[in-house]
Design an enzyme around this catalytic site. Structure first.
Site, PDB file in Angstrom:
ATOM      1  N   ASP A 243     -49.171  10.046  -6.623  1.00 42.21           N
ATOM      2  CA  ASP A 243     -48.219  10.332  -5.755  1.00 42.21           C
ATOM      3  C   ASP A 243     -46.949  10.427  -6.952  1.00 42.21           C
ATOM      4  OD1 ASP A 243     -45.972   7.801  -5.680  1.00 42.21           O
ATOM      5  OD2 ASP A 243     -47.924   7.351  -6.524  1.00 42.21           O
TER       6      ASP A 243
ATOM      7  N   ASP B 212     -46.526   1.573  -0.892  1.00 39.00           N
ATOM      8  CA  ASP B 212     -46.258   0.683  -2.002  1.00 39.00           C
ATOM      9  C   ASP B 212     -45.650  -0.639  -1.396  1.00 39.00           C
ATOM     10  OD1 ASP B 212     -45.793   0.066  -4.391  1.00 39.00           O
ATOM     11  OD2 ASP B 212     -44.382   1.409  -5.240  1.00 39.00           O
TER      12      ASP B 212
END
Length: 376
Positions: free
Chosen positions: A271, A92
């Site tokens: 996720d 991320d």
């Protein structure tokens, strides 16, 4: 990175595919365990591979930048070498921290200025800088730098934020395409669709993202407090626009039911910290429903945690023993529960894939959504 679309469910928009990366292939739909600081909490790498059967894990740019820092990661040869995980990794960009650390950051066109949650030191994350950081981390799939807007937010704010996220994306692409990976393999950049829960903004963003022609695309800014029905509505709008021949990643989602419903809408990758965070608090997701293992009703239940699931943690330990470990505040309690929950999540998406391939996904999904929500 390449993506093979293997099958499409005839009654829904669910897909089965294969994502090919430098560190191996990923069968979709897939759930990706979150390893924010380069480690999935309370879980060994061996367990991730052998018991949980994880195909890809996540790291976080913001946290890895602060600790262990770029010098250590560069010297180690990237995160794969540093933590010993030889399968794919996704990072991320730190865009979520723009949302979650709102009290300690300032957003400008240049980027986002943070105060470290560790020592209060000040740091600037720009689109170019975030690309450079993720080059050092060395993840197979890296995310563009964006702003994840809160929910609810005003339309005017969401619109201005979206325009800036798109400008940031163009800067990310320019920097990414003008640099090379540091460790001898290719990396892939995913843009992120934003737009809060406003239909026209989501359409505008999805069309802009699709036009960039990257190897995969992500959907951000959902699962931040909005009702599930709004999440599904926005996801469907976006998936109908994003290219069919590219993987779609819905960021930060979610519960087992959320995952199944979004698979049905055409999402390939997920996720969430939920399975491990809830595990550490004694909430177990099982093939029969949800268990609060701390409840007294399990004190003399010597049956396995989940006999049908398979896997060492789920079948070797009894409910009574696991409850005892929580009552005694033993570290092992969170470890067993975390391995179990992740085993369940990977089983769930793996079973979804098999149902898609068999053309029986819709009926199975409708039954399973009800089953996984039962409180035992």
């Amino acid at each position: 990175m390449t993506f093979d679309l293997v099958a499409q469910d005839p009654q829904t928009k669910a897909r089965a595919g294969v994502v090919h990366t430098a560190h191996g292939s990923i069968q979709t739909p897939i759930f990706m365990p979150v390893g924010t600081a380069g480690s999935v909490k309370a879980v060994h790498q061996r367990e991730l591979k052998e018991d949980i059967k994880a195909q890809i894990i996540l790291g976080n740019t913001y946290h890895l930048y602060l600790r262990p820092g770029l010098d250590v990661l560069r010297q180690a040869g990237g995160l794969h070498k540093f933590n010993g995980w030889d399968r794919p990794i996704l990072t991320d960009s730190g865009g979520y921290q723009v949302y979650s650390l709102s009290k300690t950051r300032k957003i400008k066109e240049e980027g986002v200025k943070f105060r470290s949650h560790i020592d209060g030191s000040e740091h600037l994350f720009s689109p170019e800088g975030v690309m450079d950081i993720q080059r050092v981390i060395g993840a197979d799939i890296i995310m563009a730098f964006d702003e994840c807007t809160p929910w609810p937010c005003e339309y005017s704010y969401a619109s201005r934020s979206l325009d800036m996220t798109h400008r940031w994306l163009q800067r990310c692409i320019a920097r990414f395409d003008s640099t090379e990976g540091l460790y001898g393999y290719q990396q892939t950049l995913f843009p992120i669709v934003q737009g809060s829960t406003f239909k026209d903004l989501r359409v505008r963003s999805a069309e802009f993202i699709a036009a960039q022609g990257r190897e995969g695309n992500a959907i951000g800014g959902l699962s931040v407090g909005e009702p599930a029905e709004l999440m599904y509505e926005m996801t469907e709008i976006v998936c109908d626009i994003l290219p069919q021949d590219k993987p779609r990643y819905l960021m930060g989602v979610g519960t087992p039911a959320n995952i199944l419903e979004n698979i049905a809408l055409g999402v390939d990758m997920f996720d969430c910290v939920l399975p491990t965070r809830n595990a550490r608090n004694g909430m177990l997701f099982t093939t029969q429903g949800i268990i609060n293992i701390k409840n007294k009703k399990w004190a003399d239940d010597f049956s396995p945690v989940d006999a049908e699931l398979g896997g060492y943690a789920s079948t070797f330990y009894s409910k009574a023993y696991l409850r005892h470990l929580f009552q005694a505040s033993e570290y092992l309690a969170g470890m067993i529960a975390s391995v179990h929950n992740l085993t369940f999540y990977l089983w769930l998406v793996g079973e979804a894939r098999q149902q898609i391939l068999a053309g029986t996904f819709r009926e199975w999904k409708e039954r399973m959504v009800k089953q996984v929500m039962v409180r035992l």
